[in-house]
Motif scaffolding. Structure first.
Motif, short mmCIF file in Angstrom:
data_model
loop_
_atom_site.label_atom_id
_atom_site.label_comp_id
_atom_site.label_asym_id
_atom_site.label_seq_id
_atom_site.Cartn_x
_atom_site.Cartn_y
_atom_site.Cartn_z
N GLY A 18 30.21 -0.70 -22.21
CA GLY A 18 29.58 -0.69 -23.52
C GLY A 18 29.30 0.69 -24.08
N GLY A 19 30.06 1.68 -23.68
CA GLY A 19 29.87 3.04 -24.16
C GLY A 19 29.02 3.90 -23.26
N ARG A 20 28.53 3.33 -22.18
CA ARG A 20 27.68 4.10 -21.26
C ARG A 20 28.49 5.16 -20.52
N LEU A 21 29.76 4.86 -20.20
CA LEU A 21 30.56 5.75 -19.37
C LEU A 21 31.61 6.49 -20.20
N THR A 22 31.83 7.74 -19.83
CA THR A 22 32.92 8.53 -20.42
C THR A 22 33.82 9.00 -19.28
N GLN A 23 35.04 8.54 -19.29
CA GLN A 23 35.96 8.86 -18.18
C GLN A 23 36.48 10.29 -18.31
N ASP B 116 28.05 9.36 -16.73
CA ASP B 116 27.17 8.22 -16.96
C ASP B 116 25.97 8.67 -17.79
N ARG B 117 25.90 8.16 -19.02
CA ARG B 117 24.79 8.52 -19.91
C ARG B 117 23.82 7.35 -20.12
N GLY B 118 23.85 6.39 -19.22
CA GLY B 118 23.03 5.21 -19.43
C GLY B 118 22.04 4.91 -18.33
N VAL B 119 21.65 5.90 -17.54
CA VAL B 119 20.65 5.67 -16.50
C VAL B 119 19.30 5.41 -17.17
N PRO B 120 18.70 4.23 -16.99
CA PRO B 120 17.51 3.85 -17.77
C PRO B 120 16.36 4.83 -17.68
N THR B 121 16.12 5.38 -16.49
CA THR B 121 14.95 6.27 -16.33
C THR B 121 15.19 7.66 -16.91
N SER C 285 31.23 5.17 -3.73
CA SER C 285 30.96 5.99 -4.90
C SER C 285 29.81 6.94 -4.62
N HIS C 286 29.79 8.03 -5.35
CA HIS C 286 28.75 9.07 -5.23
C HIS C 286 28.32 9.44 -6.64
N ARG C 287 27.01 9.32 -6.89
CA ARG C 287 26.49 9.69 -8.22
C ARG C 287 25.42 10.76 -8.08
#
Length: 272
Positions: free
Chosen positions: A207-212, A236-241, A270-272
């Motif tokens: 939904g637009g949260r991720l930019t590859q 990832d620009r959608g981490v709620p906190t 995965s690693h974030r």
């Protein structure tokens, strides 16, 4: 005088249990019979699984004997409770012996005999089997979650590198998963299936949260099956906190067709 003594020597029937006592004994008997039915059905299911080649790895003789011991043992104690409810006097010695011996045999079997291969020990923790089709070495100290339904069986591991995640720099996470999916209904050839998987993953933006930022794929031939590896890095620009922060999420995956069964196996970390 002798007649009086002989009368005293005759056994006297024990008093009938009270209504409350009969209710208690009825409940105990029914509970015992319920546990017994579960144990016996579990043992029967284990015996059946031993006849299915792809399921043999998830059951063991120890588990079957434990279930059978619990079933027989609780059946015996259920009969004892039911007989006492009817005012049968002292418990039957045979039933007591059978019940105790069965429970002991079940416990000893579970403790001594090898555990199912689905949970056999490995150098890095537990080698966890998924549906008898694939296995993964469970990392020590990671949280574990299973998911099973009619078509898919999976296990996921997760670890947060910092317990205090109140700071942005402490929100570093590791994830790993193994999924087994039935592929009876797959009509595509394997290469077309891989292409479809890669296209779906590469196009996923949540939904637009991720930019590859990068995506690579390549055939994998070293695993004894037809496989495809793909690696993906996204922002990832959608981490709620932390809605205004940018996290880098790197995913490394492999998807394979099982060499002998109509199953697709997917593994990744995965690693974030």
């Amino acid at each position: 005088m002798n007649d009086d003594l002989s009368a005293l020597a005759h056994p006297v029937a024990p008093p009938a249990p009270s209504r409350l006592r009969r209710l208690e004994l009825t409940g105990l008997a029914l509970l015992s019979f319920g546990i017994a039915a579960y144990g016996i059905l579990s043992a029967a299911s284990g015996l059946f699984l031993l006849t299915v080649p792809e399921k043999r790895d998830i059951v063991s003789a120890g588990a079957i004997l434990f279930a059978a011991g619990v079933g027989v043992g609780t059946s015996a104690f259920g009969l004892l409770a039911w007989r006492a409810r009817l005012g049968g006097g002292r418990p039957w010695k045979l039933l007591t012996t059978i019940g105790a011996a069965s429970l002991v045999v079940g416990l000893v079997a579970a403790a001594v005999l090898p555990v199912p291969p689905a949970y056999r020990a490995s150098a890095s923790g537990l080698l966890v089997d998924v549906d008898g089709a694939a296995s993964i070495a469970g990392p020590i100290g990671w949280a574990e979650k299973r998911n099973d339904d009619r078509l898919t069986h999976s296990i996921a591991f997760s670890r947060d590198l910092f317990t205090d995640r109140s700071k942005l720099e402490n929100n570093e996470t590791l994830r790993a998963d193994l999924t087994v999916t039935r592929a009876d209904g797959v009509r595509l050839d394997h290469q077309a299936f891989f292409a479809d998987v890669l296209a779906t993953v590469a196009a996923d933006r949540e939904g637009g949260r991720l930019t590859q930022t990068s995506f690579t794929s390549r055939p994998e031939t070293s695993l004894g099956a037809e496989c495809m590896r793909y690696d993906r890095v996204v922002e990832d620009r959608g981490v709620p906190t932390y809605p205004n922060a940018v996290f880098i999420l790197a995913n490394y995956n492999v998807v394979c067709f099982h060499p002998t069964r109509p199953i697709v196996v997917t593994a990744g970390w995965s690693h974030r």
